[in-house]
Design a protein around this motif. Structure first.
Motif, PDB file in Angstrom:
ATOM      1  N   ARG A   1      47.914  34.942  40.446  1.00  0.00           N
ATOM      2  CA  ARG A   1      46.876  35.577  41.274  1.00  0.00           C
ATOM      3  C   ARG A   1      47.352  36.918  41.813  1.00  0.00           C
ATOM      4  O   ARG A   1      46.575  37.877  41.895  1.00  0.00           O
ATOM      5  CB  ARG A   1      46.476  34.644  42.421  1.00  0.00           C
ATOM      6  N   MET A   2      48.635  37.020  42.175  1.00  0.00           N
ATOM      7  CA  MET A   2      49.168  38.293  42.669  1.00  0.00           C
ATOM      8  C   MET A   2      49.200  39.342  41.549  1.00  0.00           C
ATOM      9  O   MET A   2      48.960  40.525  41.786  1.00  0.00           O
ATOM     10  CB  MET A   2      50.568  38.095  43.266  1.00  0.00           C
ATOM     11  N   GLN A   3      49.490  38.903  40.327  1.00  0.00           N
ATOM     12  CA  GLN A   3      49.420  39.823  39.191  1.00  0.00           C
ATOM     13  C   GLN A   3      47.981  40.304  38.998  1.00  0.00           C
ATOM     14  O   GLN A   3      47.750  41.482  38.692  1.00  0.00           O
ATOM     15  CB  GLN A   3      49.911  39.138  37.922  1.00  0.00           C
ATOM     16  N   ALA A   4      47.029  39.405  39.194  1.00  0.00           N
ATOM     17  CA  ALA A   4      45.617  39.779  39.101  1.00  0.00           C
ATOM     18  C   ALA A   4      45.284  40.824  40.163  1.00  0.00           C
ATOM     19  O   ALA A   4      44.580  41.798  39.878  1.00  0.00           O
ATOM     20  CB  ALA A   4      44.721  38.554  39.250  1.00  0.00           C
ATOM     21  N   ALA A   5      45.795  40.638  41.375  1.00  0.00           N
ATOM     22  CA  ALA A   5      45.543  41.608  42.450  1.00  0.00           C
ATOM     23  C   ALA A   5      46.062  42.991  42.054  1.00  0.00           C
ATOM     24  O   ALA A   5      45.393  44.007  42.290  1.00  0.00           O
ATOM     25  CB  ALA A   5      46.192  41.143  43.747  1.00  0.00           C
ATOM     26  N   GLU A   6      47.241  43.039  41.438  1.00  0.00           N
ATOM     27  CA  GLU A   6      47.794  44.321  40.982  1.00  0.00           C
ATOM     28  C   GLU A   6      46.884  44.966  39.938  1.00  0.00           C
ATOM     29  O   GLU A   6      46.671  46.181  39.954  1.00  0.00           O
ATOM     30  CB  GLU A   6      49.197  44.124  40.415  1.00  0.00           C
ATOM     31  N   LEU A   7      46.350  44.152  39.033  1.00  0.00           N
ATOM     32  CA  LEU A   7      45.434  44.682  38.023  1.00  0.00           C
ATOM     33  C   LEU A   7      44.144  45.185  38.668  1.00  0.00           C
ATOM     34  O   LEU A   7      43.627  46.242  38.284  1.00  0.00           O
ATOM     35  CB  LEU A   7      45.132  43.618  36.963  1.00  0.00           C
ATOM     36  N   PHE A   8      43.629  44.458  39.657  1.00  0.00           N
ATOM     37  CA  PHE A   8      42.408  44.888  40.333  1.00  0.00           C
ATOM     38  C   PHE A   8      42.631  46.211  41.062  1.00  0.00           C
ATOM     39  O   PHE A   8      41.741  47.061  41.104  1.00  0.00           O
ATOM     40  CB  PHE A   8      41.917  43.820  41.319  1.00  0.00           C
ATOM     41  N   GLU A   9      43.833  46.382  41.635  1.00  0.00           N
ATOM     42  CA  GLU A   9      44.167  47.643  42.300  1.00  0.00           C
ATOM     43  C   GLU A   9      44.165  48.808  41.311  1.00  0.00           C
ATOM     44  O   GLU A   9      43.889  49.949  41.686  1.00  0.00           O
ATOM     45  CB  GLU A   9      45.528  47.538  42.992  1.00  0.00           C
TER      46      GLU A   9
ATOM     47  N   HIS B   1      38.751  38.133  41.960  1.00  0.00           N
ATOM     48  CA  HIS B   1      38.323  39.514  42.221  1.00  0.00           C
ATOM     49  C   HIS B   1      37.464  39.565  43.477  1.00  0.00           C
ATOM     50  O   HIS B   1      37.632  40.466  44.307  1.00  0.00           O
ATOM     51  CB  HIS B   1      37.557  40.073  41.014  1.00  0.00           C
ATOM     52  N   GLN B   2      36.567  38.608  43.645  1.00  0.00           N
ATOM     53  CA  GLN B   2      35.711  38.551  44.840  1.00  0.00           C
ATOM     54  C   GLN B   2      36.572  38.363  46.088  1.00  0.00           C
ATOM     55  O   GLN B   2      36.387  39.064  47.088  1.00  0.00           O
ATOM     56  CB  GLN B   2      34.704  37.400  44.708  1.00  0.00           C
ATOM     57  N   LEU B   3      37.512  37.437  46.029  1.00  0.00           N
ATOM     58  CA  LEU B   3      38.414  37.222  47.166  1.00  0.00           C
ATOM     59  C   LEU B   3      39.227  38.470  47.461  1.00  0.00           C
ATOM     60  O   LEU B   3      39.410  38.852  48.623  1.00  0.00           O
ATOM     61  CB  LEU B   3      39.352  36.037  46.889  1.00  0.00           C
ATOM     62  N   TRP B   4      39.715  39.108  46.408  1.00  0.00           N
ATOM     63  CA  TRP B   4      40.529  40.313  46.564  1.00  0.00           C
ATOM     64  C   TRP B   4      39.713  41.422  47.225  1.00  0.00           C
ATOM     65  O   TRP B   4      40.204  42.114  48.111  1.00  0.00           O
ATOM     66  CB  TRP B   4      41.054  40.751  45.195  1.00  0.00           C
ATOM     67  N   ARG B   5      38.450  41.611  46.811  1.00  0.00           N
ATOM     68  CA  ARG B   5      37.594  42.651  47.410  1.00  0.00           C
ATOM     69  C   ARG B   5      37.368  42.384  48.890  1.00  0.00           C
ATOM     70  O   ARG B   5      37.295  43.316  49.681  1.00  0.00           O
ATOM     71  CB  ARG B   5      36.240  42.731  46.699  1.00  0.00           C
ATOM     72  N   GLU B   6      37.258  41.114  49.254  1.00  0.00           N
ATOM     73  CA  GLU B   6      36.980  40.771  50.645  1.00  0.00           C
ATOM     74  C   GLU B   6      38.222  40.784  51.538  1.00  0.00           C
ATOM     75  O   GLU B   6      38.121  41.077  52.726  1.00  0.00           O
ATOM     76  CB  GLU B   6      36.327  39.384  50.723  1.00  0.00           C
ATOM     77  N   GLY B   7      39.402  40.453  50.965  1.00  0.00           N
ATOM     78  CA  GLY B   7      40.576  40.327  51.821  1.00  0.00           C
ATOM     79  C   GLY B   7      41.865  40.862  51.252  1.00  0.00           C
ATOM     80  O   GLY B   7      42.938  40.602  51.801  1.00  0.00           O
ATOM     81  N   GLY B   8      41.796  41.577  50.136  1.00  0.00           N
ATOM     82  CA  GLY B   8      43.006  42.120  49.537  1.00  0.00           C
ATOM     83  C   GLY B   8      43.872  41.037  48.912  1.00  0.00           C
ATOM     84  O   GLY B   8      43.453  39.890  48.767  1.00  0.00           O
ATOM     85  N   ALA B   9      45.092  41.425  48.570  1.00  0.00           N
ATOM     86  CA  ALA B   9      46.015  40.501  47.904  1.00  0.00           C
ATOM     87  C   ALA B   9      46.316  39.290  48.781  1.00  0.00           C
ATOM     88  O   ALA B   9      46.522  38.187  48.275  1.00  0.00           O
ATOM     89  CB  ALA B   9      47.302  41.219  47.529  1.00  0.00           C
ATOM     90  N   GLN B  10      46.292  39.486  50.107  1.00  0.00           N
ATOM     91  CA  GLN B  10      46.585  38.373  51.020  1.00  0.00           C
ATOM     92  C   GLN B  10      45.582  37.230  50.854  1.00  0.00           C
ATOM     93  O   GLN B  10      45.924  36.078  51.039  1.00  0.00           O
ATOM     94  CB  GLN B  10      46.589  38.884  52.463  1.00  0.00           C
TER      95      GLN B  10
ATOM     96  N   PRO C   1      37.724  42.239  35.928  1.00  0.00           N
ATOM     97  CA  PRO C   1      38.151  40.839  35.930  1.00  0.00           C
ATOM     98  C   PRO C   1      38.230  40.215  34.529  1.00  0.00           C
ATOM     99  O   PRO C   1      39.152  39.439  34.253  1.00  0.00           O
ATOM    100  CB  PRO C   1      37.079  40.139  36.774  1.00  0.00           C
ATOM    101  N   SER C   2      37.313  40.579  33.647  1.00  0.00           N
ATOM    102  CA  SER C   2      37.359  40.001  32.298  1.00  0.00           C
ATOM    103  C   SER C   2      38.617  40.434  31.552  1.00  0.00           C
ATOM    104  O   SER C   2      39.233  39.642  30.834  1.00  0.00           O
ATOM    105  CB  SER C   2      36.104  40.365  31.505  1.00  0.00           C
ATOM    106  N   GLU C   3      39.019  41.683  31.740  1.00  0.00           N
ATOM    107  CA  GLU C   3      40.244  42.173  31.108  1.00  0.00           C
ATOM    108  C   GLU C   3      41.474  41.547  31.762  1.00  0.00           C
ATOM    109  O   GLU C   3      42.443  41.194  31.083  1.00  0.00           O
ATOM    110  CB  GLU C   3      40.317  43.701  31.187  1.00  0.00           C
ATOM    111  N   ALA C   4      41.433  41.387  33.088  1.00  0.00           N
ATOM    112  CA  ALA C   4      42.543  40.734  33.797  1.00  0.00           C
ATOM    113  C   ALA C   4      42.702  39.301  33.290  1.00  0.00           C
ATOM    114  O   ALA C   4      43.822  38.835  33.068  1.00  0.00           O
ATOM    115  CB  ALA C   4      42.294  40.752  35.301  1.00  0.00           C
ATOM    116  N   ALA C   5      41.584  38.619  33.090  1.00  0.00           N
ATOM    117  CA  ALA C   5      41.630  37.247  32.576  1.00  0.00           C
ATOM    118  C   ALA C   5      42.290  37.208  31.202  1.00  0.00           C
ATOM    119  O   ALA C   5      43.110  36.325  30.928  1.00  0.00           O
ATOM    120  CB  ALA C   5      40.220  36.662  32.504  1.00  0.00           C
TER     121      ALA C   5
END
Length: 123
Positions: free
Chosen positions: A32-40, A63-72, A45-49
């Motif tokens: 999930r943290m790697q996904a957060a780095e990709l979202f940044e 991605h939805q969680l990341w947009r609302e609260g960041g990597a945390q 999300p489809s490419e991250a998957a």
């Protein structure tokens, strides 16, 4: 329905509720943290998957969680499932019953219940 048409409502699928060991949870959090780095990096999300070899649905949820609260927001919250509702005294009684073994509580050698009631561990 359960196996062979039987429904087993008392069965628990996983011992800790999530099916993962602490190591497994850390591994999943790492993904999930790697996904957060990709979202940044504005990776969709489809490419991250695809890159992380996870389901597209999971990537979109992250991605939805990341947009609302960041990597945390993608950090592990520990094991899922409900907490144990037994009191410390009840847990001690249960441990004692388990230590005594099944025969002490009405189970015979072939594991057929022959008693009238279950021992009470509550209270």
């Amino acid at each position: 329905m359960g196996v062979g048409g039987w429904l087993y409502p008392w069965c628990v699928r996983y011992a800790d509720g999530s099916g993962l060991t602490p190591t497994g949870r850390r591994r999943r959090e790492s993904v999930r943290m790697q996904a957060a780095e990709l979202f940044e990096q504005e990776i969709k999300p489809s490419e991250a998957a695809r890159r992380l070899r996870v389901r597209v649905k999971s990537a979109y949820q992250w991605h939805q969680l990341w947009r609302e609260g960041g990597a945390q927001a993608l950090a592990s919250r520990g094991p899922s499932g409900s907490r144990c509702r037994l009191s410390a005294r009840s847990l001690e009684k249960l441990a004692a019953y388990l230590e005594q073994g099944p025969a002490a509580h009405g189970w015979v050698e072939d594991q057929v219940w022959c008693g009238n009631s279950w021992p009470s561990v509550s209270g």
